[in-house]
Design a protein around this motif. Structure first.
Motif, PDB file in Angstrom:
ATOM      1  N   ALA A  96       0.760  -1.240   0.140  1.00  0.00           N
ATOM      2  CA  ALA A  96      -0.062   0.132   0.043  1.00  0.00           C
ATOM      3  C   ALA A  96       0.641   1.188   0.107  1.00  0.00           C
ATOM      4  N   GLU A  97       1.924   1.220   1.021  1.00  0.00           N
ATOM      5  CA  GLU A  97       2.837   2.321   0.853  1.00  0.00           C
ATOM      6  C   GLU A  97       3.608   2.498  -0.330  1.00  0.00           C
ATOM      7  N   LYS A  98       4.006   1.433  -1.191  1.00  0.00           N
ATOM      8  CA  LYS A  98       4.734   1.675  -2.233  1.00  0.00           C
ATOM      9  C   LYS A  98       4.069   1.967  -3.286  1.00  0.00           C
ATOM     10  N   LEU A  99       2.706   1.758  -3.746  1.00  0.00           N
ATOM     11  CA  LEU A  99       1.908   2.058  -4.677  1.00  0.00           C
ATOM     12  C   LEU A  99       1.939   3.633  -4.840  1.00  0.00           C
ATOM     13  N   VAL A 100       2.032   4.281  -3.828  1.00  0.00           N
ATOM     14  CA  VAL A 100       2.214   5.591  -3.894  1.00  0.00           C
ATOM     15  C   VAL A 100       3.285   6.160  -4.150  1.00  0.00           C
ATOM     16  N   SER A 101       4.347   5.920  -3.364  1.00  0.00           N
ATOM     17  CA  SER A 101       5.667   6.344  -3.398  1.00  0.00           C
ATOM     18  C   SER A 101       6.120   6.114  -4.756  1.00  0.00           C
ATOM     19  N   LEU A 102       6.003   4.992  -5.384  1.00  0.00           N
ATOM     20  CA  LEU A 102       6.499   4.477  -6.689  1.00  0.00           C
ATOM     21  C   LEU A 102       5.679   5.117  -8.015  1.00  0.00           C
ATOM     22  N   ALA A 103       4.629   5.769  -7.763  1.00  0.00           N
ATOM     23  CA  ALA A 103       3.820   6.046  -8.874  1.00  0.00           C
ATOM     24  C   ALA A 103       4.398   6.936  -9.847  1.00  0.00           C
ATOM     25  N   SER A 104       5.309   7.745  -9.432  1.00  0.00           N
ATOM     26  CA  SER A 104       6.031   8.803 -10.267  1.00  0.00           C
ATOM     27  C   SER A 104       7.423   8.591 -10.792  1.00  0.00           C
ATOM     28  N   THR A 105       8.021   7.307 -10.529  1.00  0.00           N
ATOM     29  CA  THR A 105       9.289   6.847 -11.205  1.00  0.00           C
ATOM     30  C   THR A 105       8.801   5.968 -12.269  1.00  0.00           C
ATOM     31  N   ASP A 106       9.818   6.000 -13.042  1.00  0.00           N
ATOM     32  CA  ASP A 106       9.803   5.399 -14.525  1.00  0.00           C
ATOM     33  C   ASP A 106       9.812   3.720 -14.497  1.00  0.00           C
ATOM     34  N   GLU A 107      10.342   3.122 -13.372  1.00  0.00           N
ATOM     35  CA  GLU A 107      10.509   1.964 -13.166  1.00  0.00           C
ATOM     36  C   GLU A 107       9.102   1.231 -12.270  1.00  0.00           C
ATOM     37  N   ALA A 108       8.298   2.085 -12.087  1.00  0.00           N
ATOM     38  CA  ALA A 108       6.942   1.771 -11.407  1.00  0.00           C
ATOM     39  C   ALA A 108       6.355   0.338 -11.743  1.00  0.00           C
ATOM     40  N   LEU A 109       6.196   0.225 -13.070  1.00  0.00           N
ATOM     41  CA  LEU A 109       5.427  -0.749 -13.428  1.00  0.00           C
ATOM     42  C   LEU A 109       6.208  -2.299 -13.155  1.00  0.00           C
ATOM     43  N   THR A 110       7.639  -2.124 -13.344  1.00  0.00           N
ATOM     44  CA  THR A 110       8.486  -3.365 -13.053  1.00  0.00           C
ATOM     45  C   THR A 110       8.236  -3.543 -11.413  1.00  0.00           C
ATOM     46  N   VAL A 111       8.298  -2.616 -10.504  1.00  0.00           N
ATOM     47  CA  VAL A 111       8.279  -2.801  -9.448  1.00  0.00           C
ATOM     48  C   VAL A 111       6.760  -3.366  -8.837  1.00  0.00           C
ATOM     49  N   HIS A 112       5.811  -2.893  -9.615  1.00  0.00           N
ATOM     50  CA  HIS A 112       4.697  -3.397  -9.017  1.00  0.00           C
ATOM     51  C   HIS A 112       4.427  -4.725  -9.437  1.00  0.00           C
ATOM     52  N   ILE A 113       5.251  -5.265 -10.307  1.00  0.00           N
ATOM     53  CA  ILE A 113       5.123  -6.848 -10.542  1.00  0.00           C
ATOM     54  C   ILE A 113       5.808  -7.187  -9.551  1.00  0.00           C
ATOM     55  N   LEU A 114       6.850  -6.937  -9.049  1.00  0.00           N
ATOM     56  CA  LEU A 114       7.754  -7.195  -7.979  1.00  0.00           C
ATOM     57  C   LEU A 114       6.789  -7.391  -6.737  1.00  0.00           C
ATOM     58  N   LEU A 115       5.838  -6.335  -6.727  1.00  0.00           N
ATOM     59  CA  LEU A 115       5.049  -6.156  -5.452  1.00  0.00           C
ATOM     60  C   LEU A 115       4.185  -7.547  -5.528  1.00  0.00           C
ATOM     61  N   ALA A 116       3.654  -7.726  -6.665  1.00  0.00           N
ATOM     62  CA  ALA A 116       2.531  -8.814  -6.546  1.00  0.00           C
ATOM     63  C   ALA A 116       3.228 -10.173  -6.302  1.00  0.00           C
ATOM     64  N   ARG A 117       4.605 -10.278  -6.691  1.00  0.00           N
ATOM     65  CA  ARG A 117       5.118 -11.642  -6.339  1.00  0.00           C
ATOM     66  C   ARG A 117       5.502 -11.486  -4.671  1.00  0.00           C
ATOM     67  N   ASP A 118       5.463 -10.283  -4.071  1.00  0.00           N
ATOM     68  CA  ASP A 118       5.658 -10.313  -2.772  1.00  0.00           C
ATOM     69  C   ASP A 118       4.782 -11.301  -1.804  1.00  0.00           C
ATOM     70  N   ILE A 119       3.316 -11.124  -2.384  1.00  0.00           N
ATOM     71  CA  ILE A 119       2.357 -11.905  -1.946  1.00  0.00           C
ATOM     72  C   ILE A 119       2.512 -13.268  -1.927  1.00  0.00           C
ATOM     73  N   ASP A 120       3.502 -13.845  -2.993  1.00  0.00           N
ATOM     74  CA  ASP A 120       3.612 -14.998  -2.965  1.00  0.00           C
ATOM     75  C   ASP A 120       4.298 -15.720  -1.754  1.00  0.00           C
ATOM     76  N   ASP A 121       4.956 -14.701  -1.261  1.00  0.00           N
ATOM     77  CA  ASP A 121       5.581 -14.897   0.179  1.00  0.00           C
ATOM     78  C   ASP A 121       4.631 -15.107   1.447  1.00  0.00           C
ATOM     79  N   ILE A 122       3.267 -14.656   1.133  1.00  0.00           N
ATOM     80  CA  ILE A 122       2.438 -14.955   2.121  1.00  0.00           C
ATOM     81  C   ILE A 122       1.831 -16.237   2.311  1.00  0.00           C
ATOM     82  N   ASP A 123       2.155 -16.870   3.384  1.00  0.00           N
ATOM     83  CA  ASP A 123       1.563 -18.348   3.774  1.00  0.00           C
ATOM     84  C   ASP A 123      -0.018 -18.312   3.913  1.00  0.00           C
ATOM     85  N   LEU A 124      -0.758 -18.021   2.702  1.00  0.00           N
ATOM     86  CA  LEU A 124      -2.099 -17.712   2.758  1.00  0.00           C
ATOM     87  C   LEU A 124      -2.810 -19.029   3.186  1.00  0.00           C
TER      88      LEU A 124
END
Length: 214
Positions: A96-124
């Motif tokens: 939630a924090e990085k969605l806002v802080s990375l919105a203005s950077t050129d690498e935002a789309l790549t980072v958003h994909i990495l954030l999606a992968r972070d969810i895989d680390d959750i023992d759901l």
């Protein structure tokens, strides 16, 4: 406390029933005039009544035991989820924090994909675990809703790179703002679930300590 009340109700309820039946039988039936056949009939009726009462007692006792076992199982599952939920909460807060802080950077789309992968680390938590938590419906519902929200967030982040409206910083910022409310709701559900699971873990610990002391 509920189990004690149920035990009291069944035990003294059946006893009172036999007292009433015995009193009425003693007062209303002319025992001296009974023949051998009559005695056989009454004896059979009495034993049939005892068998019926015994069946009710056994069935109610088994039902109470199943209910108690189901609750203890649900509490054990809840206790096992406290640390997993805390980790899930920290991951979702970071996203939630990085969605806002990375919105203005050129690498935002790549980072958003990495954030999606972070969810895989959750023992759901699985649906089977939620089924075991049915005796704790409020917590089970919160966890089911949070699980759906987490998976939905992951799908949205994974599909973000295909969206044309997020090619600019303004579009990404708009997307981040739109995500804030559902993300806050998800984090809130996880936080509520943590509190509920911790309370059940404490209750189980207190009960176990009481049984050990007893």
């Amino acid at each position: 406390m509920k189990e004690s009340l149920d035990t009291w109700y069944n035990r003294y309820g059946i006893l009172a029933l036999f007292v009433v039946v015995g009193f009425v039988g003693y007062e209303r039936i002319c025992w001296r005039g009974l023949t051998a056949s009559d005695w056989g009939t009454w004896t059979g009726a009495i034993f049939a009544g005892l068998a019926f009462a015994g069946t009710i007692w056994i069935a109610s006792s088994e039902a109470r035991n199943r209910e108690a076992l189901g609750l203890r199982t649900a509490q054990l599952v809840a206790a096992s989820m406290v640390l997993r939920l805390a980790h899930a909460e920290s991951v979702m807060v970071k996203i939630a924090e990085k969605l806002v802080s990375l919105a203005s950077t050129d690498e935002a789309l790549t980072v958003h994909i990495l954030l999606a992968r972070d969810i895989d680390d959750i023992d759901l938590w699985s649906m089977d675990e939620l089924i075991h938590m049915a005796p704790l419906p409020a917590i089970a519902i919160q966890l089911a809703e949070a699980r759906d929200q987490i998976l939905t967030t992951q799908r949205i982040l994974q599909d973000l790179i295909r969206r044309d409206d997020v090619r600019t910083s303004e579009g990404r910022m708009k997307f981040a703002r739109e995500c804030q409310q559902p993300m806050s709701i998800t984090i809130g559900k996880i936080s509520t679930s943590i509190a509920g699971c911790r309370a059940q873990a404490d209750a189980l610990h207190i009960k176990s300590s009481g049984m050990t002391a007893g």
